[in-house]
Design a protein around this motif. Sequence first.
Motif, PDB file in Angstrom:
ATOM      1  N   ARG A  56      33.522  73.495  17.669  1.00  0.00           N
ATOM      2  CA  ARG A  56      33.755  72.122  18.142  1.00  0.00           C
ATOM      3  C   ARG A  56      33.491  71.120  17.038  1.00  0.00           C
ATOM      4  NH1 ARG A  56      29.714  71.319  22.515  1.00  0.00           N
ATOM      5  NH2 ARG A  56      28.592  72.928  21.344  1.00  0.00           N
ATOM      6  N   GLU A  95      27.959  73.969  29.117  1.00  0.00           N
ATOM      7  CA  GLU A  95      28.204  72.556  29.376  1.00  0.00           C
ATOM      8  C   GLU A  95      29.515  72.078  28.748  1.00  0.00           C
ATOM      9  OE1 GLU A  95      25.454  73.855  28.204  1.00  0.00           O
ATOM     10  OE2 GLU A  95      24.062  73.576  29.894  1.00  0.00           O
ATOM     11  N   ALA A  96      29.961  72.730  27.682  1.00  0.00           N
ATOM     12  CA  ALA A  96      31.191  72.327  26.995  1.00  0.00           C
ATOM     13  C   ALA A  96      32.371  73.222  27.332  1.00  0.00           C
ATOM     14  CB  ALA A  96      30.966  72.345  25.479  1.00  0.00           C
ATOM     15  N   ASP A 103      35.656  71.882  29.385  1.00  0.00           N
ATOM     16  CA  ASP A 103      36.424  70.900  28.612  1.00  0.00           C
ATOM     17  C   ASP A 103      37.163  71.561  27.451  1.00  0.00           C
ATOM     18  OD1 ASP A 103      35.696  68.840  30.269  1.00  0.00           O
ATOM     19  OD2 ASP A 103      34.066  68.123  28.978  1.00  0.00           O
TER      20      ASP A 103
END
Length: 211
Positions: free
Chosen positions: A31, A54-55, A58
Amino acid sequence: MRIGILGTGGMADALGTQWARAGHEVRAGGRRSGGLREAAEHGTDAVLLAVPYEAAVDVVAGLAETLRGRTLIDCTNPVGPGFTLRTAGGPSAAERIAAAAPAAHVVKAFNLCHVDVWRLTPPVFDGRPLAVPLCGDDEGALAVVRRLVRDLGCEPLNAGGLDRAGLVEATAALLIGLWVGEGADAQAIAPPVAYSGGRAAPTPVPPEGPS
């Protein structure tokens, strides 16, 4: 096989190194460092999702079209403070990831062990290879992941469809809490298979004495 890895952390490095050692073509992107799309495009045989939970949704949603038709391996753990399950009461992490890339073939795998276990060559304990539960709905994708499990020196286990991935994720939350929170030997919570299901264990045969 051509394997793309979404992420550049410990899991990405450990599994990617082992698969490269087994002869696969591996490309990772992160990322922050960039290259996520290039890694996804490279992974024509399999793509490992190895970013923090959490990522994860997305990241996958942003690559949904690139991931169309591909085997997407989810090794994330939705474990929160106090070793709780962030997804309790709702869809599992794997199901949320599958919803974010509905044309990908998601397989839940590799989430039950610490990264250092995946660095072992091979992960064998007391002569017994590590078993890796797999949850998925596409037989072709499951066959790909079974091969990748065996390339690590492990044994794949059929844990059911993707609708059972939440059970594997809850198991991770339980085991991590026991290992990290209690310092317990979590392996000791399960009896040998000979004692499971109400079956009596085989009676040992005493060795014959001298005649």
